[in-house]
Design a protein around this motif. Structure first.
Motif, PDB file in Angstrom:
ATOM      1  N   PRO A  56      32.795  55.912  46.058  1.00 34.59           N
ATOM      2  CA  PRO A  56      33.384  56.661  44.835  1.00 34.59           C
ATOM      3  C   PRO A  56      34.378  57.370  44.521  1.00 34.59           C
ATOM      4  CG  PRO A  56      31.159  55.947  44.535  1.00 34.59           C
ATOM      5  CD  PRO A  56      31.730  55.481  46.091  1.00 34.59           C
ATOM      6  N   GLY A  57      35.019  58.018  44.057  1.00 36.82           N
ATOM      7  CA  GLY A  57      35.503  59.073  43.556  1.00 36.82           C
ATOM      8  C   GLY A  57      34.808  60.152  42.669  1.00 36.82           C
ATOM      9  N   LYS A  58      35.985  60.760  42.014  1.00 33.78           N
ATOM     10  CA  LYS A  58      36.032  61.428  41.048  1.00 33.78           C
ATOM     11  C   LYS A  58      36.203  61.079  39.547  1.00 33.78           C
ATOM     12  CE  LYS A  58      37.151  65.512  37.599  1.00 33.78           C
ATOM     13  NZ  LYS A  58      38.689  66.408  37.514  1.00 33.78           N
ATOM     14  N   LEU A  59      34.828  60.866  38.349  1.00 33.71           N
ATOM     15  CA  LEU A  59      35.024  59.864  37.321  1.00 33.71           C
ATOM     16  C   LEU A  59      35.650  60.774  36.505  1.00 33.71           C
ATOM     17  CD1 LEU A  59      31.192  58.729  36.945  1.00 33.71           C
ATOM     18  CD2 LEU A  59      33.630  57.197  38.387  1.00 33.71           C
ATOM     19  N   GLU A  60      37.366  59.717  35.792  1.00 31.33           N
ATOM     20  CA  GLU A  60      37.380  59.764  34.680  1.00 31.33           C
ATOM     21  C   GLU A  60      36.843  59.977  33.499  1.00 31.33           C
ATOM     22  OE1 GLU A  60      40.188  61.854  35.232  1.00 31.33           O
ATOM     23  OE2 GLU A  60      40.836  61.544  36.912  1.00 31.33           O
ATOM     24  N   GLN A  61      37.232  60.542  31.974  1.00 34.79           N
ATOM     25  CA  GLN A  61      36.792  59.823  30.412  1.00 34.79           C
ATOM     26  C   GLN A  61      36.526  58.783  31.018  1.00 34.79           C
ATOM     27  OE1 GLN A  61      34.986  61.573  29.892  1.00 34.79           O
ATOM     28  NE2 GLN A  61      36.219  63.152  27.956  1.00 34.79           N
ATOM     29  N   GLU A  62      37.005  57.243  30.923  1.00 37.55           N
ATOM     30  CA  GLU A  62      36.849  56.246  30.252  1.00 37.55           C
ATOM     31  C   GLU A  62      36.077  55.496  31.924  1.00 37.55           C
ATOM     32  OE1 GLU A  62      41.003  56.378  32.972  1.00 37.55           O
ATOM     33  OE2 GLU A  62      39.984  57.157  31.946  1.00 37.55           O
ATOM     34  N   ASP A  63      36.404  55.836  33.021  1.00 36.81           N
ATOM     35  CA  ASP A  63      34.969  55.644  34.233  1.00 36.81           C
ATOM     36  C   ASP A  63      34.123  56.253  33.034  1.00 36.81           C
ATOM     37  OD1 ASP A  63      37.611  55.120  35.443  1.00 36.81           O
ATOM     38  OD2 ASP A  63      37.050  56.905  35.990  1.00 36.81           O
ATOM     39  N   ARG A  64      33.585  57.131  32.736  1.00 38.85           N
ATOM     40  CA  ARG A  64      32.365  57.558  32.072  1.00 38.85           C
ATOM     41  C   ARG A  64      31.723  56.844  31.388  1.00 38.85           C
ATOM     42  NH1 ARG A  64      33.975  63.047  34.364  1.00 38.85           N
ATOM     43  NH2 ARG A  64      35.031  63.439  32.411  1.00 38.85           N
ATOM     44  N   LYS A 176      25.480  57.825  24.495  1.00 41.03           N
ATOM     45  CA  LYS A 176      25.697  57.232  23.091  1.00 41.03           C
ATOM     46  C   LYS A 176      27.169  57.830  22.174  1.00 41.03           C
ATOM     47  CE  LYS A 176      23.548  54.144  23.328  1.00 41.03           C
ATOM     48  NZ  LYS A 176      24.508  52.774  22.949  1.00 41.03           N
ATOM     49  N   ASP A 177      27.380  59.602  22.456  1.00 37.61           N
ATOM     50  CA  ASP A 177      28.519  60.483  22.303  1.00 37.61           C
ATOM     51  C   ASP A 177      30.158  59.359  21.918  1.00 37.61           C
ATOM     52  OD1 ASP A 177      27.810  61.322  24.156  1.00 37.61           O
ATOM     53  OD2 ASP A 177      28.950  63.046  23.352  1.00 37.61           O
ATOM     54  N   LEU A 178      30.163  59.362  23.309  1.00 32.80           N
ATOM     55  CA  LEU A 178      31.285  59.169  23.944  1.00 32.80           C
ATOM     56  C   LEU A 178      31.324  57.407  23.934  1.00 32.80           C
ATOM     57  CD1 LEU A 178      33.315  59.355  25.941  1.00 32.80           C
ATOM     58  CD2 LEU A 178      32.272  59.290  27.419  1.00 32.80           C
ATOM     59  N   GLU A 179      30.672  56.335  24.030  1.00 37.29           N
ATOM     60  CA  GLU A 179      30.615  55.275  23.636  1.00 37.29           C
ATOM     61  C   GLU A 179      30.782  55.453  21.731  1.00 37.29           C
ATOM     62  OE1 GLU A 179      27.885  52.610  23.904  1.00 37.29           O
ATOM     63  OE2 GLU A 179      27.112  53.259  25.763  1.00 37.29           O
ATOM     64  N   GLU A 180      30.312  56.251  20.765  1.00 37.79           N
ATOM     65  CA  GLU A 180      30.960  56.321  19.522  1.00 37.79           C
ATOM     66  C   GLU A 180      32.746  56.867  19.384  1.00 37.79           C
ATOM     67  OE1 GLU A 180      28.626  58.740  17.452  1.00 37.79           O
ATOM     68  OE2 GLU A 180      26.714  56.889  17.554  1.00 37.79           O
ATOM     69  N   ASP A 181      32.643  57.717  20.306  1.00 35.94           N
ATOM     70  CA  ASP A 181      33.947  58.444  20.025  1.00 35.94           C
ATOM     71  C   ASP A 181      35.085  57.528  21.035  1.00 35.94           C
ATOM     72  OD1 ASP A 181      33.857  60.916  19.561  1.00 35.94           O
ATOM     73  OD2 ASP A 181      33.458  61.526  21.484  1.00 35.94           O
ATOM     74  N   PRO A 220      39.234  64.127  15.171  1.00 40.00           N
ATOM     75  CA  PRO A 220      38.651  61.931  15.481  1.00 40.00           C
ATOM     76  C   PRO A 220      39.666  62.287  16.732  1.00 40.00           C
ATOM     77  CG  PRO A 220      40.151  61.449  13.974  1.00 40.00           C
ATOM     78  CD  PRO A 220      39.527  63.219  13.576  1.00 40.00           C
ATOM     79  N   GLY A 221      38.915  61.721  17.837  1.00 42.66           N
ATOM     80  CA  GLY A 221      39.699  60.973  19.116  1.00 42.66           C
ATOM     81  C   GLY A 221      39.556  62.651  20.083  1.00 42.66           C
ATOM     82  N   LYS A 222      39.671  64.038  19.746  1.00 43.54           N
ATOM     83  CA  LYS A 222      40.304  64.527  20.319  1.00 43.54           C
ATOM     84  C   LYS A 222      38.897  64.559  21.885  1.00 43.54           C
ATOM     85  CE  LYS A 222      41.219  69.016  19.848  1.00 43.54           C
ATOM     86  NZ  LYS A 222      40.992  71.088  19.042  1.00 43.54           N
ATOM     87  N   GLN A 223      37.943  64.394  22.337  1.00 43.46           N
ATOM     88  CA  GLN A 223      36.838  64.459  23.640  1.00 43.46           C
ATOM     89  C   GLN A 223      37.684  63.080  24.423  1.00 43.46           C
ATOM     90  OE1 GLN A 223      33.206  63.231  23.338  1.00 43.46           O
ATOM     91  NE2 GLN A 223      32.720  63.202  25.531  1.00 43.46           N
ATOM     92  N   LEU A 224      38.313  62.465  23.855  1.00 44.19           N
ATOM     93  CA  LEU A 224      39.534  61.503  25.187  1.00 44.19           C
ATOM     94  C   LEU A 224      41.198  61.380  24.153  1.00 44.19           C
ATOM     95  CD1 LEU A 224      37.198  58.296  24.027  1.00 44.19           C
ATOM     96  CD2 LEU A 224      37.520  59.513  26.037  1.00 44.19           C
ATOM     97  N   GLY A 225      41.068  62.956  24.124  1.00 37.21           N
ATOM     98  CA  GLY A 225      42.919  63.303  24.060  1.00 37.21           C
ATOM     99  C   GLY A 225      44.149  62.751  24.794  1.00 37.21           C
ATOM    100  N   ASP A 226      42.878  62.525  26.451  1.00 34.86           N
ATOM    101  CA  ASP A 226      44.322  62.490  27.649  1.00 34.86           C
ATOM    102  C   ASP A 226      44.319  60.676  27.244  1.00 34.86           C
ATOM    103  OD1 ASP A 226      44.938  65.032  28.432  1.00 34.86           O
ATOM    104  OD2 ASP A 226      42.860  64.778  29.513  1.00 34.86           O
ATOM    105  N   VAL A 227      43.384  59.838  27.277  1.00 37.19           N
ATOM    106  CA  VAL A 227      43.140  58.764  27.314  1.00 37.19           C
ATOM    107  C   VAL A 227      43.898  58.424  26.183  1.00 37.19           C
ATOM    108  CG1 VAL A 227      41.738  56.384  27.169  1.00 37.19           C
ATOM    109  CG2 VAL A 227      40.666  58.289  28.396  1.00 37.19           C
TER     110      VAL A 227
END
Length: 346
Positions: A56-64, A176-181, A220-227
């Motif tokens: 396993p490598g470094k997890l990105e936001q979509e992986d988490r 849960k916050d990441l799932e909602e984001d 909205p969506g700022k936490q996942l801006g790169d995605v």
């Protein structure tokens, strides 16, 4: 059973509440069969790109996010089975495969998987293997099929999925916050895709920015801006008042898409179109990933500075910008010809 197989019938029957009257419906059976087709495509995709176990490598936001969703699904399925509600578990698994893995995660990590990113490949294997374990009581045959395809990629796997323990949820991995984001991010991506469609701008063409106006001053969506930037194929996300043109509402507010094409964006779009065409030509020629090619491109001299990137991406030993034959693509009022030739190994 003769038309769709035993597992499709099992899953179809077990997707209904056991205390309700049951009425056989061919339309619902066909819907279940389509789900099995998508599921098989997911497992084939994993088998194609993950040939051996990876660290396993470094997890990105979509992986988490997928890791969180996976553990949430295990939690919900476990609770459903304990309370004698197998239909809830079945529908939870179906939604996870269709919505989370197929329609979202695989689209987000295609480039990373093609580049053999260890975190993305590990998450695909982990998710597939766990889905197989969750499916075992419902669909014993496809569950075993998945297990045999993935068992060599993970440690401490039993000889059969039916000897494997029921998966346990790791509560520490549930966010849960990441799932909602991510739900908000998916709404934003869908809105941008709709705006692209209305403006007749291809999704492969990069654009400069989107402007998001959140309700009650939120971002909205700022936490996942790169995605969001990657999936929307834009350079920048701005938050503020949206212009009236090219604007669409979504669950968290309004979004504006800047559809102005600059010279730099046009060249980047051309590069992506050419790479896509070469990859398509490779596939149609029956070439596999290890096969090397020579490429000739006519009427696209602006891509000379990107020759090395083209070579690396399409598996070419050389890219030449000359010649007058090959397959054509139309791009921004000009025709570009591309020719490829397999280089025989020595």
């Amino acid at each position: 059973i003769e038309k769709y197989g035993r597992d499709v019938l099992r899953f179809y029957l077990l997707s209904s509440p056991p205390w309700d009257d049951f009425y056989f419906n061919w339309t619902d059976v066909e819907d279940t069969a389509r789900f099995f087709t998508v599921m098989e495509n997911v497992f084939t995709y994993v088998k194609t790109y993950v040939e051996k176990a990876v660290k396993p490598g470094k997890l990105e936001q979509e992986d988490r996010w997928l890791l969180s969703r996976l553990n949430t699904v295990v939690t919900e399925c476990t609770e459903a089975m304990k309370t004698y509600s197998p239909h809830k578990a079945a529908l939870t698994i179906k939604n996870f495969v269709l919505s989370d893995i197929s329609r979202t995660y695989i689209k987000m990590v295609r480039e990373r998987v093609a580049e053999r990113d260890p975190a993305a490949m590990t998450m695909l294997v982990k998710a597939s293997a766990t889905v197989g374990e969750l499916l075992a009581p419902f669909c014993p045959f496809i569950a075993e099929h998945v297990h045999q395809q993935t068992r060599h990629l993970l440690v401490e796997r039993e000889e059969s999925v039916h000897l494997q323990a029921w998966p346990k949820a790791m509560k520490k991995n549930i966010m849960k916050d990441l799932e909602e984001d991510m739900n908000v991010a998916r709404d934003i991506i869908e809105a941008v895709n709709s705006l692209r469609h209305d403006a007749k701008v291809k999704s492969r063409w990069p654009l400069s920015k989107i402007v998001i106006s959140g309700s009650k001053g939120k971002e909205p969506g700022k936490q996942l801006g790169d995605v969001i930037k990657r999936m929307c194929n834009v350079k920048v996300i701005e938050y503020g008042k949206t212009p009236k043109t090219n604007t669409k509402e979504f669950s968290g507010g309004k979004i504006h898409l800047d559809t102005k094409i600059t010279k730099e964006l046009l060249e980047e779009a051309l590069l992506r179109e050419v790479i896509r065409k070469i990859q398509s030509m490779r596939k149609n020629s029956g070439l596999v990933k290890k096969d090397k090619i020579e490429v000739t491109i006519e009427n696209a001299d602006e891509l000379k500075k990107s020759a090395k990137k083209i070579e690396k991406t399409v598996g070419a030993v050389e890219v030449r910008f000359s010649g007058n034959s090959g397959e054509e693509i139309d791009f921004s009022e000009k025709k570009i010809r591309i020719q490829i030739r397999k280089v025989e190994s020595r």
